[in-house]
Write a protein that holds these residues in place. Structure first.
Motif, mmCIF file in Angstrom:
data_model
loop_
_atom_site.group_PDB
_atom_site.id
_atom_site.type_symbol
_atom_site.label_atom_id
_atom_site.label_comp_id
_atom_site.label_asym_id
_atom_site.label_seq_id
_atom_site.Cartn_x
_atom_site.Cartn_y
_atom_site.Cartn_z
ATOM 1 N N LYS A 1 19.343 -34.284 7.300
ATOM 2 C CA LYS A 1 19.756 -33.438 6.165
ATOM 3 C C LYS A 1 18.553 -32.891 5.419
ATOM 4 O O LYS A 1 18.596 -31.811 4.856
ATOM 5 C CB LYS A 1 20.638 -34.241 5.224
ATOM 6 C CG LYS A 1 22.013 -34.475 5.792
ATOM 7 C CD LYS A 1 22.881 -35.216 4.845
ATOM 8 C CE LYS A 1 22.403 -36.621 4.597
ATOM 9 N NZ LYS A 1 22.475 -37.530 5.735
ATOM 10 N N LEU A 2 17.467 -33.682 5.437
ATOM 11 C CA LEU A 2 16.259 -33.195 4.764
ATOM 12 C C LEU A 2 15.689 -31.967 5.467
ATOM 13 O O LEU A 2 15.144 -31.074 4.823
ATOM 14 C CB LEU A 2 15.186 -34.291 4.764
ATOM 15 C CG LEU A 2 15.266 -35.321 3.664
ATOM 16 C CD1 LEU A 2 14.110 -36.295 3.793
ATOM 17 C CD2 LEU A 2 15.214 -34.642 2.300
ATOM 18 N N ILE A 3 15.818 -31.924 6.790
ATOM 19 C CA ILE A 3 15.321 -30.734 7.507
ATOM 20 C C ILE A 3 16.077 -29.520 6.979
ATOM 21 O O ILE A 3 15.493 -28.492 6.660
ATOM 22 C CB ILE A 3 15.541 -30.855 9.033
ATOM 23 C CG1 ILE A 3 14.981 -32.164 9.577
ATOM 24 C CG2 ILE A 3 14.913 -29.660 9.752
ATOM 25 C CD1 ILE A 3 15.264 -32.396 11.072
ATOM 26 N N ALA A 4 17.416 -29.676 6.872
ATOM 27 C CA ALA A 4 18.230 -28.553 6.389
ATOM 28 C C ALA A 4 17.793 -28.133 4.990
ATOM 29 O O ALA A 4 17.654 -26.946 4.689
ATOM 30 C CB ALA A 4 19.698 -28.951 6.391
ATOM 31 N N ARG A 5 17.546 -29.107 4.141
ATOM 32 C CA ARG A 5 17.122 -28.770 2.773
ATOM 33 C C ARG A 5 15.822 -27.972 2.782
ATOM 34 O O ARG A 5 15.675 -26.982 2.085
ATOM 35 C CB ARG A 5 16.892 -30.040 1.950
ATOM 36 C CG ARG A 5 18.121 -30.831 1.658
ATOM 37 C CD ARG A 5 17.818 -31.831 0.569
ATOM 38 N NE ARG A 5 17.485 -31.128 -0.656
ATOM 39 C CZ ARG A 5 18.379 -30.608 -1.467
ATOM 40 N NH1 ARG A 5 19.646 -30.736 -1.208
ATOM 41 N NH2 ARG A 5 18.013 -29.978 -2.540
ATOM 42 N N ARG A 6 14.852 -28.457 3.577
ATOM 43 C CA ARG A 6 13.541 -27.788 3.586
ATOM 44 C C ARG A 6 13.668 -26.349 4.079
ATOM 45 O O ARG A 6 13.045 -25.440 3.564
ATOM 46 C CB ARG A 6 12.558 -28.535 4.501
ATOM 47 C CG ARG A 6 12.187 -29.915 4.040
ATOM 48 C CD ARG A 6 11.287 -29.911 2.800
ATOM 49 N NE ARG A 6 11.257 -31.235 2.222
ATOM 50 C CZ ARG A 6 12.009 -31.637 1.201
ATOM 51 N NH1 ARG A 6 12.807 -30.802 0.609
ATOM 52 N NH2 ARG A 6 11.950 -32.865 0.753
ATOM 53 N N ILE A 7 14.491 -26.148 5.120
ATOM 54 C CA ILE A 7 14.625 -24.793 5.667
ATOM 55 C C ILE A 7 15.304 -23.891 4.634
ATOM 56 O O ILE A 7 14.904 -22.751 4.419
ATOM 57 C CB ILE A 7 15.440 -24.821 6.991
ATOM 58 C CG1 ILE A 7 14.757 -25.715 8.020
ATOM 59 C CG2 ILE A 7 15.638 -23.400 7.546
ATOM 60 C CD1 ILE A 7 13.408 -25.262 8.486
ATOM 61 N N ARG A 8 16.304 -24.438 3.961
ATOM 62 C CA ARG A 8 16.969 -23.613 2.942
ATOM 63 C C ARG A 8 16.051 -23.333 1.764
ATOM 64 O O ARG A 8 16.144 -22.295 1.129
ATOM 65 C CB ARG A 8 18.237 -24.305 2.465
ATOM 66 C CG ARG A 8 19.300 -24.265 3.529
ATOM 67 C CD ARG A 8 20.610 -24.621 2.949
ATOM 68 N NE ARG A 8 21.628 -24.700 3.969
ATOM 69 C CZ ARG A 8 22.907 -24.861 3.696
ATOM 70 N NH1 ARG A 8 23.309 -24.966 2.462
ATOM 71 N NH2 ARG A 8 23.786 -24.926 4.659
ATOM 72 N N GLU A 9 15.151 -24.280 1.481
ATOM 73 C CA GLU A 9 14.180 -24.008 0.412
ATOM 74 C C GLU A 9 13.278 -22.833 0.794
ATOM 75 O O GLU A 9 12.726 -22.160 -0.065
ATOM 76 C CB GLU A 9 13.339 -25.265 0.129
ATOM 77 C CG GLU A 9 14.064 -26.245 -0.802
ATOM 78 C CD GLU A 9 13.507 -27.662 -0.756
ATOM 79 O OE1 GLU A 9 14.211 -28.578 -1.212
ATOM 80 O OE2 GLU A 9 12.383 -27.843 -0.248
ATOM 81 N N LEU A 10 13.135 -22.619 2.107
ATOM 82 C CA LEU A 10 12.366 -21.451 2.563
ATOM 83 C C LEU A 10 13.231 -20.195 2.550
ATOM 84 O O LEU A 10 12.833 -19.141 3.036
ATOM 85 C CB LEU A 10 11.833 -21.699 3.982
ATOM 86 C CG LEU A 10 10.828 -22.843 4.149
ATOM 87 C CD1 LEU A 10 10.542 -23.094 5.631
ATOM 88 C CD2 LEU A 10 9.522 -22.535 3.420
ATOM 89 N N LYS A 11 14.457 -20.336 2.054
ATOM 90 C CA LYS A 11 15.411 -19.226 1.931
ATOM 91 C C LYS A 11 15.916 -18.733 3.281
ATOM 92 O O LYS A 11 16.147 -17.537 3.472
ATOM 93 C CB LYS A 11 14.813 -18.057 1.128
ATOM 94 C CG LYS A 11 14.433 -18.457 -0.271
ATOM 95 C CD LYS A 11 14.252 -17.272 -1.147
ATOM 96 C CE LYS A 11 14.221 -17.716 -2.593
ATOM 97 N NZ LYS A 11 14.229 -16.675 -3.540
ATOM 98 N N VAL A 12 16.035 -19.651 4.210
ATOM 99 C CA VAL A 12 16.620 -19.298 5.505
ATOM 100 C C VAL A 12 17.866 -20.150 5.679
ATOM 101 O O VAL A 12 17.841 -21.362 5.445
ATOM 102 C CB VAL A 12 15.622 -19.551 6.652
ATOM 103 C CG1 VAL A 12 16.287 -19.304 8.010
ATOM 104 C CG2 VAL A 12 14.411 -18.631 6.494
ATOM 105 N N TYR A 13 18.947 -19.512 6.115
ATOM 106 C CA TYR A 13 20.195 -20.246 6.284
ATOM 107 C C TYR A 13 20.101 -21.175 7.495
ATOM 108 O O TYR A 13 19.566 -20.815 8.534
ATOM 109 C CB TYR A 13 21.371 -19.279 6.466
ATOM 110 C CG TYR A 13 22.665 -20.029 6.657
ATOM 111 C CD1 TYR A 13 23.189 -20.777 5.603
ATOM 112 C CD2 TYR A 13 23.308 -20.044 7.883
ATOM 113 C CE1 TYR A 13 24.347 -21.511 5.775
ATOM 114 C CE2 TYR A 13 24.470 -20.775 8.063
ATOM 115 C CZ TYR A 13 24.984 -21.505 6.999
ATOM 116 O OH TYR A 13 26.117 -22.243 7.172
ATOM 117 N N THR A 14 20.608 -22.379 7.338
ATOM 118 C CA THR A 14 20.571 -23.322 8.442
ATOM 119 C C THR A 14 21.818 -24.180 8.468
ATOM 120 O O THR A 14 22.439 -24.411 7.432
ATOM 121 C CB THR A 14 19.319 -24.222 8.343
ATOM 122 O OG1 THR A 14 19.333 -25.102 9.448
ATOM 123 C CG2 THR A 14 19.323 -25.063 7.090
#
Ligand code: XMP
Length: 517
Positions: free
Chosen positions: A16-29
């Protein structure tokens, strides 16, 4: 290719942390169980794929694996820990068990040989000798064909591999955890420089596209929405109102299991502050009668879920046929139930998800089921919701029923409401309310002996539960200041008749859960 990252989950605690980090980069995941097949991946058409870590070892019987063909789709893939080992294994490299599990911080030495650094796309501008977080039992032991090794650590000669030609990348450490100081840089290199994705995932776009989707889906039909007073359903009400106006039927039910004075206060807030035309239903008698003699937590949740639906149905008699029921289900609720090995063991049937009866006349609409709680709060802010409402602590759908251990009676509800109000007042007084994710009282059915004014007492025990969390999936108990605890416990014992002892809950999640039931 769509501007999104697909994360294939192999069961890591950090997925789930991977998803959070990618979304923090403003990319949908999105996180998908690793069992997804190649055709489904083609249909989803992600711009990049991340293979998560996981507890298994590639040589183990029944180790989770994907088809080798997925690596040849031409979609850039980043393997993390187990994901790296899987790429290595599927590419014919040798993976070995290390004698000692490597766990904790290590130093990343980038490109000992000059050329490694120059050719590394993944480690572009990543500082040399930065700290990385390791948590693995296997390592790649044979130098990979087709790949270059661009970094090592003391215990992992092959810590980062890259194949520009095959668009395959792998890291032995976890870039998604905060302890990997250059982790975000590395993920951003992968997502933007290697996969060429665009940072377009923000809440403004989410609101615009969700409104269009809801309008198209719902047409002229009505949506009923249960408000709980929590941030999710309130923000959802504002969003739905924007999308379909008067076709939204917001309903707020007094289950008798709300906090003290909450029904009146919220009804007035919904109408006056948010301009929501809420139908209020006072149904405490019904809920409390249905809960009589039930002490099993799961049974309580199921009964409450069913009663909610019964009461909602009575609304249809007033407003005419309704086609949809909207719920503020969040992403963590969804991913908790799609674990690597299929639907996971039910820990709790959340009212939002599992507590509803299987057969219902309405179709569900869950616009937030891709969002984390902090993202819902951002949507609320975009929609102009005031901070006081945005920052309200989460409150469970079944309300105080899951904070009264054992059977529920009006008398116990009253006691809990009083104690909870004291806690709430002191949280505000000590300026702690906004520093914690959630703080509440649990009323135990256990009695203990006490002495008050020379008189023996034999009364119930109350527990103060305070936790911090990012998304409710994991939580740490909050080290509350002594002065605050002293004040709260003394006020509860002195002011609430029937409670003579107060304790503090020192359990994190896991192994505990946030609520007691
Ligand atoms: P647990 O107790 O599962 O709670 O660690 C995680 C978070 O979810 C809230 N919670 C609920 N929310 N319906 C909800 O809408 C429910 O049935 C429910 N049960 C727990 C809990 O308060 C915490 O914030």
């Amino acid at each position: 290719m769509k501007n999104r990252v697909l994360i294939l989950d192999f069961g890591s605690q950090y997925t789930k942390l991977i998803a959070r980090r990618i979304r923090e980069l403003k990319v949908y995941t999105e996180i998908i169980p690793f069992r997804i097949n190649i055709d489904q991946i083609r249909t989803l058409s992600p711009g990049a794929i991340i293979l998560s870590g996981g507890p298994s070892s590639v040589y183990k019987k029944n180790a989770p694996k994907i088809s080798r063909d997925i690596l040849n789709l031409g979609i850039p893939i980043l393997g993390i820990c187990y994901g790296l080992q899987l790429i290595a294994f599927l590419s014919g490299m040798v993976v070995d068990s290390t004698k000692n599990r490597e766990y904790g911080l290590a130093t990343l030495e980038i490109g000992k040989k000059e050329n490694r650094r120059l050719r590394s796309q993944l480690l572009k501008k990543v500082k040399n000798n930065s700290k990385v977080w390791m948590s693995h039992g296997d390592i790649i032991s044979q130098f990979p064909r087709d790949f270059i090794v661009t970094a090592r650590t003391e215990n992992s000669e092959i810590a980062v591999i890259e194949s520009e030609k095959r668009k395959l990348y792998g890291v032995q450490f976890h870039p998604e955890v905060i302890h990997t100081t250059e982790g975000t840089k590395l993920l951003s290199n992968f997502v933007f420089n290697i996969a060429g994705l665009k940072p377009d995932w923000d809440m403004e776009n989410f609101i615009k596209s969700t409104i269009i989707n809801i309008k198209n889906k719902v047409g002229k039909e009505k949506i009923i929405l249960g408000l709980s007073g929590g941030v999710d359903s309130t923000v959802l009400a504002l969003l739905l109102k924007k999308a379909i106006g008067k076709q939204l039927i917001p309903v707020f039910i007094d289950t008798g299991l709300l906090r003290k004075n909450e029904y009146k206060e919220l009804m007035s807030g919904f109408k006056n502050k948010l301009d929501l035309n809420v139908i209020g239903i006072e149904a405490a008698d019904i809920f409390i009668a249905k809960l009589a003699n039930i002490s099993s937590p799961e049974k309580k949740r199921k009964v409450i879920g069913k009663t909610f639906i019964d009461v909602f149905q009575s609304v249809e008699e007033r407003v005419g046929k309704v086609k949809y029921l909207a719920q503020g289900t969040l992403y963590p609720d969804v991913i908790e139930s799609v674990s690597v090995n299929g639907p996971s063991v039910t820990i709790k049937s959340h009212h939002n998800v599992g507590g509803l009866p299987k057969k219902m006349n309405w179709k569900l609409i869950e616009p937030f089921k891709e969002l984390f709680k902090d993202e819902v709060r951002k949507v609320g802010k975009e929609l102009g919701l005031e901070d006081e409402l945005i920052n309200r602590h989460p409150f469970p759908g079944p309300g105080l029923a899951v904070r009264i251990i054992g059977r529920i009676t009006r008398e116990k509800i009253e006691k809990l409401q009083q104690a909870d109000l004291i806690l709430h007042e002191e949280l505000l007084h000590f300026n702690i309310y906004n520093q914690v994710w959630q703080a509440f009282i649990v009323l135990l059915s256990v009695k203990s002996v006490g002495v008050m004014g020379d008189i023996r007492t034999y009364e119930n025990v109350a527990v103060i539960r305070m936790v911090n969390s990012i998304d409710g999936m994991t939580a740490d108990w909050y080290p509350a200041p002594y002065d605050f605890l002293k004040k709260v416990s003394s006020r509860i014992v002195n002011e609430v008749k029937g409670i003579n002892r107060v304790t503090y809950d020192l359990t994190s999640k896991p192994p505990g859960t946030i609520e007691w039931e």
